[in-house]
Design an enzyme around this catalytic site. Structure first.
Site, PDB file in Angstrom:
ATOM      1  N   HIS A 128       0.834  -1.199   0.000  1.00 51.18           N
ATOM      2  CA  HIS A 128       0.000   0.000   0.000  1.00 51.18           C
ATOM      3  C   HIS A 128       0.874   1.256   0.000  1.00 51.18           C
ATOM      4  CE1 HIS A 128      -3.368   2.649   1.349  1.00 51.18           C
ATOM      5  NE2 HIS A 128      -2.370   3.286   1.924  1.00 51.18           N
ATOM      6  N   GLU A 129       1.883   1.274   0.865  1.00 51.75           N
ATOM      7  CA  GLU A 129       2.752   2.456   0.954  1.00 51.75           C
ATOM      8  C   GLU A 129       3.530   2.653  -0.350  1.00 51.75           C
ATOM      9  OE1 GLU A 129       2.423   4.583   3.263  1.00 51.75           O
ATOM     10  OE2 GLU A 129       1.098   3.344   4.483  1.00 51.75           O
ATOM     11  N   HIS A 158       1.430   4.375  -2.902  1.00 51.18           N
ATOM     12  CA  HIS A 158       1.418   5.844  -2.825  1.00 51.18           C
ATOM     13  C   HIS A 158       2.583   6.430  -3.620  1.00 51.18           C
ATOM     14  CE1 HIS A 158      -1.840   6.722  -0.111  1.00 51.18           C
ATOM     15  NE2 HIS A 158      -1.367   5.984   0.874  1.00 51.18           N
ATOM     16  N   GLU A 196      -6.005   7.056  -1.088  1.00 49.97           N
ATOM     17  CA  GLU A 196      -6.038   5.821  -0.297  1.00 49.97           C
ATOM     18  C   GLU A 196      -6.569   4.650  -1.120  1.00 49.97           C
ATOM     19  OE1 GLU A 196      -4.932   5.036   3.071  1.00 49.97           O
ATOM     20  OE2 GLU A 196      -3.832   6.564   2.025  1.00 49.97           O
TER      21      GLU A 196
END
Ligand SMILES: [Zn+2]
Length: 410
Positions: A136-137, A140, A191
Site C-alpha cells: 500500500h505504501e 502511494h 487511499e
C-alpha cells in the site's frame, strides 16, 4: 490590490498548466512540482526522521525482524519496477525502526521506506499482512501521491497568500513540505488507489490478497488500545475500506496463485539499503515485461461476472458498432470484451458479444453470457431492435445466441 490580482493570475495559471497523468492509474492529478523535486526533498526528510533512531542504535536492531521486512519489500519492489520501469533507478531503501509503541509504516516518493516495530509486534502481523501494508505504501509512491499532496498544500498556500495580499505563504512552502508529506491525512481517492495498487503488487509477489482486509480489520480492532496509531491518522480505516479490499480478492487471486505456485521464479531484489539488483538474482527477461494494473471489469468478465449496467446507453453503443464488428471479425476477443464493457450497455447484443469474446478466449463462462443475451432480449425487453435504432449490427438475435447455446451445450 495590484499584487492580489497578480497572485490570482499566477494561481490560475498554475492550476491550468499543472496537471499530469498519474503514472499508475491514468488519472489526471495536480502537480505543481516535478516528481524529481519531491523525491529529493523526501530524501532529506527521510534522513531527518531516521537520524534520532540511528543515534540510539534503534535502527534494524532486531536482525530477524529486519531480514524479514527486507525479504518482503524486496519481493514487492521487484514487482513495482515492472509497473513503473523508471523506478528501477530509485534508491529504494527500507529500515525497521525500533519503536514498539508506534504503529506506522511509510514509503516516501523515491522509494525510501520504513516500518515501526510496533506495527509488526502489536498487530502480530504475518508476512502477508506486512506485504499488504508495504505494498500500500509503495502504491502511494508509484502513483506519485506525494507530489500531489504537496501540490494541494502549495496551492492552498498560494491561495492564502493571494487572499492575504502578500507573498509570505510561498516562502513557507519549503518548511511545510515535510509536514504535508508525513502528517496530513491522505485523500480518500489516494487511499483507494494505494489500496488497489498495493494488493496487486503483493499478489504478484506471492502474498495472499485476503490479508489486506484482514490487516485493516485487525487495525480497527486494535485501535481502541493504547499506543500511537500513527498509521490510522493518515490512513483512516473504515468498514467500506475493508469491504472494498475484500471485493478486490477475486481479481487478485489468479495473480497470487500463479506467483505462489512458483516462488523461486519470483524476481527478487535486495533493497537492503543498496540500490542495485542483487548479483545473480536478476529477474528473467520475460519477467521484465512492463505490467499495467489488472483491468477489473475484464477480470470480472473472465470469471463470468461481467456487469452491464446502463439501459439507456444506446447512443454511445451505436457509435461503437463499427469497431465492435471489426474486433469480432479480427477475432480480437480481449479488446472486443473490453469495448463492450466500456460501453456498459445492458442489451442482448452486448451480452452476445461478451459470449462471443468468452467463447473465442475458451472461457467456460461463454455459455452463461449467451444465455443472458437470450434472457435480456426475449424476456426483459432489452432487444437491440427494440428501440428507435437498430443496434443489432447485422446479427440475427436472439437466434444467433440460441445457436451458440446449442453449440456450446448446457
Ligand atoms: Zn495510504
Amino acid at each position: 490590490m495590484k499584487f492580489r490580482r497578480g497572485a490570482w493570475a499566477a494561481l490560475l495559471m498554475a492550476v491550468l498548466t499543472a496537471c499530469s497523468t498519474n503514472p499508475m492509474t491514468g488519472r489526471s492529478q495536480l502537480s505543481l512540482m516535478p516528481e524529481a523535486t519531491v523525491i529529493s526533498q523526501s530524501r532529506s526528510a527521510y534522513k531527518a526522521e531516521l537520524a534520532p533512531y540511528a543515534k540510539k542504535n534503534r535502527l534494524n536492531d532486531d536482525p530477524d525482524m529486519a531480514a524479514r521486512v527486507r525479504a518482503i519489500t524486496d519481493r514487492l519492489i521487484a514487482q513495482a519496477v515492472r509497473y513503473r520501469p523508471d523506478t528501477a533507478a530509485w534508491a529504494w531503501e527500507v529500515n525497521v525502526i525500533d519503536d514498539p509503541k508506534t504503529l506506522n509504516a511509510f514509503c516516501l516518493p523515491g522509494g525510501k521506506m520504513a516500518v515501526y516495530s510496533g506495527l509488526i509486534l502489536k498487530l502480530k502481523a504475518t508476512d502477508d499482512e506486512i506485504a499488504q501494508v508495504m505494498g500500500h505504501e509503495i502504491g502511494h509512491a508509484l502513483a506519485n501521491h506525494g507530489a500531489e499532496k504537496m501540490s494541494v498544500g502549495m496551492l492552498s498556500d498560494i491561495l492564502v497568500a493571494a487572499l492575504a495580499g502578500n507573498n509570505r505563504g510561498r516562502q513557507q512552502t519549503g518548511d511545510i513540505a515535510s509536514l504535508l508529506l508525513w502528517q496530513l491525512p491522505n485523500s480518500r481517492g489516494a487511499e483507494t488507489e494505494a489500496d488497489r495498487i498495493g494488493i496487486e503488487l503483493a499478489a504478484r509477489a506471492g502474498y495472499r490478497p485476503e490479508a489486506a482486509a484482514e490487516l485493516w480489520r485487525k487495525m480497527m480492532r486494535e485501535s481502541g488500545e493504547k499506543g500511537r496509531f500513527a498509521l490510522l491518522s493518515t490512513h483512516p480505516a473504515s468498514a467500506e475500506r475493508v469491504e472494498a479490499l475484500a471485493g478486490l480478492v477475486p481479481a487478485m487471486q489468479p495473480l497470487y496463485t500463479e506467483a505462489a505456485a512458483n516462488p523461486q521464479a519470483l524476481p527478487t531484489r535486495l533493497a537492503a539499503n543498496v540500490r542495485d539488483v542483487t548479483p545473480g538474482a536478476a529477474p528473467p527477461p520475460a519477467a521484465l515485461q512492463p505490467l499495467s494494473l489488472v483491468n477489473l471489469p475484464l477480470a470480472a468478465f473472465r470469471r463470468g461476472q461481467a456487469r452491464l449496467g446502463c439501459d439507456s446507453c444506446g447512443m454511445g453503443f451505436s457509435s461503437r458498432l463499427g469497431r465492435l464488428k471489426e474486433l469480432a471479425d479480427r477475432q480480437d476477443w480481449e479488446n472486443l470484451a473490453g469495448e463492450v464493457l466500456e460501453a456498459d450497455y445492458n442489451q442482448d447484443i452486448a451480452w452476445y458479444y461478451l459470449g462471443l469474446a468468452a467463447e473465442g478466449l475458451g472461457l467456460p463462462v461463454a455459455w452463461s453470457y449467451f444465455e443472458r443475451s437470450v434472457l435480456r432480449g426475449v424476456e426483459e425487453g432489452g432487444h437491440c431492435k427494440g428501440g428507435l435504432m437498430d443496434l443489432c449490427n447485422g446479427i440475427d438475435l436472439p437466434q444467433k445466441a440460441r445457436e451458440a447455446l446449442v453449440r456450446l451445450g448446457p
